[in-house]
Structures are given as structure tokens and as C-alpha cells.
Write a protein that holds these residues in place. Sequence first.
Motif, mmCIF file in Angstrom:
data_model
loop_
_atom_site.group_PDB
_atom_site.id
_atom_site.type_symbol
_atom_site.label_atom_id
_atom_site.label_comp_id
_atom_site.label_asym_id
_atom_site.label_seq_id
_atom_site.Cartn_x
_atom_site.Cartn_y
_atom_site.Cartn_z
ATOM 1 N N SER A 1 0.833 -1.203 0.000
ATOM 2 C CA SER A 1 0.000 0.000 0.000
ATOM 3 C C SER A 1 0.867 1.252 0.000
ATOM 4 N N GLU A 2 1.946 1.200 0.832
ATOM 5 C CA GLU A 2 2.869 2.328 0.861
ATOM 6 C C GLU A 2 3.535 2.513 -0.491
ATOM 7 N N LEU A 3 3.897 1.395 -1.116
ATOM 8 C CA LEU A 3 4.531 1.467 -2.427
ATOM 9 C C LEU A 3 3.571 2.045 -3.464
ATOM 10 N N GLU A 4 2.293 1.691 -3.309
ATOM 11 C CA GLU A 4 1.289 2.206 -4.239
ATOM 12 C C GLU A 4 1.137 3.725 -4.114
ATOM 13 N N ASP A 5 1.248 4.218 -2.871
ATOM 14 C CA ASP A 5 1.142 5.667 -2.666
ATOM 15 C C ASP A 5 2.342 6.402 -3.239
ATOM 16 N N LEU A 6 3.529 5.754 -3.167
ATOM 17 C CA LEU A 6 4.748 6.430 -3.608
ATOM 18 C C LEU A 6 4.827 6.508 -5.126
ATOM 19 N N GLY B 1 3.271 6.684 -8.809
ATOM 20 C CA GLY B 1 2.058 7.189 -9.412
ATOM 21 C C GLY B 1 1.748 6.641 -10.781
ATOM 22 N N SER B 2 2.663 5.941 -11.408
ATOM 23 C CA SER B 2 2.429 5.454 -12.763
ATOM 24 C C SER B 2 1.325 4.396 -12.766
ATOM 25 N N THR B 3 0.592 4.340 -13.880
ATOM 26 C CA THR B 3 -0.555 3.422 -13.975
ATOM 27 C C THR B 3 -0.106 1.966 -14.001
ATOM 28 N N ASP B 4 0.937 1.645 -14.753
ATOM 29 C CA ASP B 4 1.398 0.260 -14.858
ATOM 30 C C ASP B 4 1.853 -0.285 -13.516
ATOM 31 N N SER B 5 2.678 0.486 -12.821
ATOM 32 C CA SER B 5 3.187 -0.007 -11.539
ATOM 33 C C SER B 5 2.058 -0.187 -10.540
ATOM 34 N N THR B 6 1.075 0.701 -10.595
ATOM 35 C CA THR B 6 -0.055 0.585 -9.666
ATOM 36 C C THR B 6 -0.847 -0.684 -9.926
ATOM 37 N N ASP B 7 -1.076 -1.008 -11.188
ATOM 38 C CA ASP B 7 -1.817 -2.223 -11.517
ATOM 39 C C ASP B 7 -1.083 -3.478 -11.044
ATOM 40 N N LYS B 8 0.237 -3.484 -11.236
ATOM 41 C CA LYS B 8 1.019 -4.658 -10.810
ATOM 42 C C LYS B 8 0.996 -4.830 -9.299
ATOM 43 N N VAL B 9 1.127 -3.708 -8.606
ATOM 44 C CA VAL B 9 1.114 -3.785 -7.145
ATOM 45 C C VAL B 9 -0.245 -4.267 -6.645
ATOM 46 N N LYS B 10 -1.323 -3.795 -7.276
ATOM 47 C CA LYS B 10 -2.654 -4.243 -6.879
ATOM 48 C C LYS B 10 -2.819 -5.751 -7.106
ATOM 49 N N ALA B 11 -2.263 -6.239 -8.217
ATOM 50 C CA ALA B 11 -2.368 -7.673 -8.502
ATOM 51 C C ALA B 11 -1.645 -8.503 -7.438
#
Length: 586
Positions: free
Chosen positions: A44-49, A51-61
Motif C-alpha cells: 500500500s505504501e509502495l502504491e502511494d509512492l 504514481g504510474s498506472t502500470d506499476s499501480t496495476d502490478k502492485v494491486k495484482a
Amino acid sequence: TNTHSEDRTLTQGVLKTLASKLDDLSTCNELIGKHGAALQRSLSELEDLRGSTDSTDKVKAVNERATLFRITSNAMINACRDFVDVAESHSRRWQKALQHEREQRHHLEETIEQLAKQHNSLERAWRENPTSYTGETLSNDEAEFFDAMEDSPAFITVTATGNIDLSFSLQDTLGANHMQLRRTRRSRIPDKPNYSLNLWSIMKNCIGKDLSKIPMPVNFNEPLSMLQRLTEDLEYSELLDRAARCDSSLEQMCLVAAFSVSSYSTTVHRTAKPFNPLLGETYELDRLDEYGYRSICEQVSHHPPAAAHHVTSQRGWTLWQHITIDSKFRGKYISVVPLGNIHLQFHSSGNHYVWSKVTSTVHNIIVGKLWIDQSGDIDIVNTTTKDTCRLKFSPYSYFSREVPRKVTGVVEDREGTAHYILSGTWDDKIESAKIVDSSQGCGGSEGKQKTVYQTLPPKLLWKKYPLPENAENMHFFSSLALTLNEPEEGVAPTDSRLRPDQRLMEAGLWDEANSQKQRLEERQRLERKRRLQHISSSCSELYFAGYQPLWFEKRTDETGDNIFIYKGGYWEAKERQDWSQCPQIF
């Protein structure tokens, strides 16, 4: 009462083990939850840091997968808990079923005891008015031809016609094997626990070494000592009883040969190793009432491991042996080579037989199912009459058409004339066929001519007893083996029955057995060190390591062997219950 207590203890032990496993899984679940939550926070912390769309999708997965992992872990724990609840709810039903089985068994034991008493009274009545046995004369116009043993043990059999009328006094043993009166002894031991162990983690450092010098957990053992396994050779002692009554030394040789083969019959499924006896350990087997013999063994050396054995029978024979075991681990298999001779003497004729054992090999040590094979030759010599018998144990071959575990042999007199052909398998039976004629056959391998023996139809000398019910869960023990470690009063304090690690292993308490085994082995090492220091300080070289066996002494026997021979005194000490000379080894 003891059986009831054992069953209840085993049931409670199963439930205790399941509960323990559940605690372990619960602990794992807590750790998974803890680390899973930490992982989700980090993600979650990584997701906040980022902002790119691709990285956010991977972290969510990854976050979703971690959550699914936690859900799956919880489901596994719940399933395990349900299993334990079911087991606990059924424990009372199990105990009722066990109680019913105990009552049925108790009723059967009482019935068998009554039958044994009736049998005993009938036998006493028969002894008061015995009838004499007359040899049976066979007349058969069928004969068989056996190809003589050369490089190959194979026999070629054909039928022939003719008028042959020869006597043959060897009795068929189909009914005789079970004619002996048996005292009520135990017929089962606790089932072997299903403990897993990484065999390679222990054995990889043992390649090429003597196994007797390597500390092994009891997981590789069976709950008998090597002294008890040596005594187990007497399971078919009635063969020697019959041999003692033979007038013909050649017929006697046939029965002695069958006895030498019978000692391997229990090994076909017995891939576990017996306990190495402690120095000074003894084992007695008193079967005077049932079979007319009594036996005493003593461990006379520890490195190399050596045991001395003496048996005296009221039915006309004495057997003794001094055996040293040489065992090596070769990576894929273990070879066990017994060194030393077995001696057998019959009282009435004075015939003295000598032979040695073949090599035993345990295969598939690392991968596959363990299996055991016997290979090599046994040369039996009657030193009195010079009759001989060579038994060939054919090694197993996947490509061979021969019967597995095959044994063949020829009995010859002192002039080298063949009189009997022996054939069979070491795990089932041995037959004997009397030779009535011989002739030169066609060329064999390498241009050698083979002798063809014409024989009478074969007669059964020995047949293996069937294994007891549930033997596969009791280390594949035979009926005799099940009784060998049965507690008995009055035995020496050094007797194998009193060895604590072996007793605990038999009861299924392997962790406790391993602790006791380590304690006993360390005590033995300290005792040996103490003896060596004593010798060094006294500068005496009279005795090796300062140790002398209690019941055996080294002598040169009439065949020239320098072996440990029974010097007497054990049974007299037992009669007096005077064990003051015995060391405290347990």
C-alpha cells in the motif's frame, strides 16, 4: 489389562499427535497472517509512492494474490481443525470397538489354552506308550533327470520310465512342522509407527564405511538385537531333531542343508537392521519344554562386532557359532557379510558339520522400494564322514528366466559320488531328490560336458511357515520373532529383553528410544576409554581392551578354528539367580 492399556495409549497418542500438528499449523497461520498484513501494508505504501498506472496495476495484482494466500491458509487451518474434531468425536466409538476385539481375543486365548492342556495330556499319554516309526519304502516307475551343477545351477528335468524300487526314509514335513507343542506366548506387538525420515541426509556420509561404527537412529532398526536375530535361526529346529534320528549320514546332510537355508526365510521382507548389541550383552532362549533346546548368545567384541552362540538340544544335537558381521554401504546398496563358521554335532553318531553364511544385500537404499537378496555358496562339510554339500544361492537378475531366490545343491560322499539333488528357494521351500543313475549329457557352456542325474521324484524337506496376521505392520516378524523380545522373569540383567531403547522402539516411542540409544552408546564409549586407560597405566597386554566375555572363552576347536566357545555356567547361575558377575551395561 496390558493390551487394553496399550490400545488406549495408542489411541490417545494418535489424538495427541493430531492436536500437536494442529498447533503447529495454527502457529504457521499466525505467522502467515502477520507477514501477510505486513506485506499488504508495504504494498500500500509502495502504491502511494508510485504514481504510474502500470506499476499501480502490478502492485494491486500482487496485493490481491497475497490476500488470496491468506484466505487459502485460513481454509487449510479450518479443515485441519474439523478433522481433529471428527477424530475426537469418534474416539469413544474406537475404544468401544477395541474393547469388543479384546474380549473376543481373550475368549480365544482361553479356548486355545484349554486345547493346549488337552494336547499336553494326550502327548503325555502317547509318551507312556509310544509307537515306533518304520521307514517308508517308495516304489515308483517315474524318475526324473537333473542336469548336474557346473557353472550354471539350472536343472533340466525330463521324465523317464523304468522299474525303480529304492527306499527313502526322509519324512515329508507338511504336517510335521506344526506337530510341536507350543506354550502360549504373545502373537502380536504394537504396530510400527509411520515416521518419515530423510534417508539420504544420514547415509550420504556413510558411503564405503563400516555401518557398525556409524550412529544410526532407531528409524532404521527393527526392535530386535543381532543376538536375537542369530537365535532366530532356530525357528526350524525340528529339521535338526529329524536329522538326529537319521541312520544315513547322507540323508542327515540333506536335512542339515535344508536347515541352513531355512534361516534366510524370514529375511525376504526384513530390510531393517537389528540393534547392534552392547559389549557384554546376552540373550537366552529357553525352549526346553516346547522344542527341547535352550540357547545362549553373548556379544564378545564390539569393534569388530562379534557374537558367540551356543545351543544344546535334548533331542540329540548341539550347535555353536562365532560370527563377526562385516557390513558396508556402497551407495545404492548395503552388503552384510557374516564371517565365521557354524558348527553342528549330533550326539549319537558324532557327525560334525561345518558351514558358513552367504552375503546378504539390501538394494535401493536411496531410491525405490527396499528389497533384500542372498547370494553366494554355502559349503557344508561333515568333518566325520567327509560328506559334502554345496548350495548355490543364485543372485536375482531382472533379465534371468530362473525362479527368483533360487537355491540348488548336490550332496556327495567322500569319494565325490553324488547321491541327492537339492532344489528350491530360500524364502519358501527346499526339496530333495535321490539320484539313482548318472550319465554324460551334451556339451554345456564353454564346451564342458554336463552330467545328467536320473532321480526319484523330489520329496519336501522344508516348507516356510506362513507369516502371522498383520505381519506387515509388525516389521514382518515371524511367529517366533514376535516372541523373542517378550519380557521374561529370571533372565540375566544383560539380556537384550531389558535393553531400554529397544523396548521403547517396540512400544512405538521412537523419540524416547533414540535418546536412550544415544545414552547407551555414549556410556559404552566411556567404558571402553576407561579400560584402555587402565591398560595403559598398568602396562598389561594380557587382554585386549581389558575385556573378557563372561560365558564364552577363546579356544581352538577340533576343526582348528580359533573361536569363542561356551565355557558353561550360565544356566547354573540362572538356577541360583546369581548374576553378581554380570556388568551393568544398560
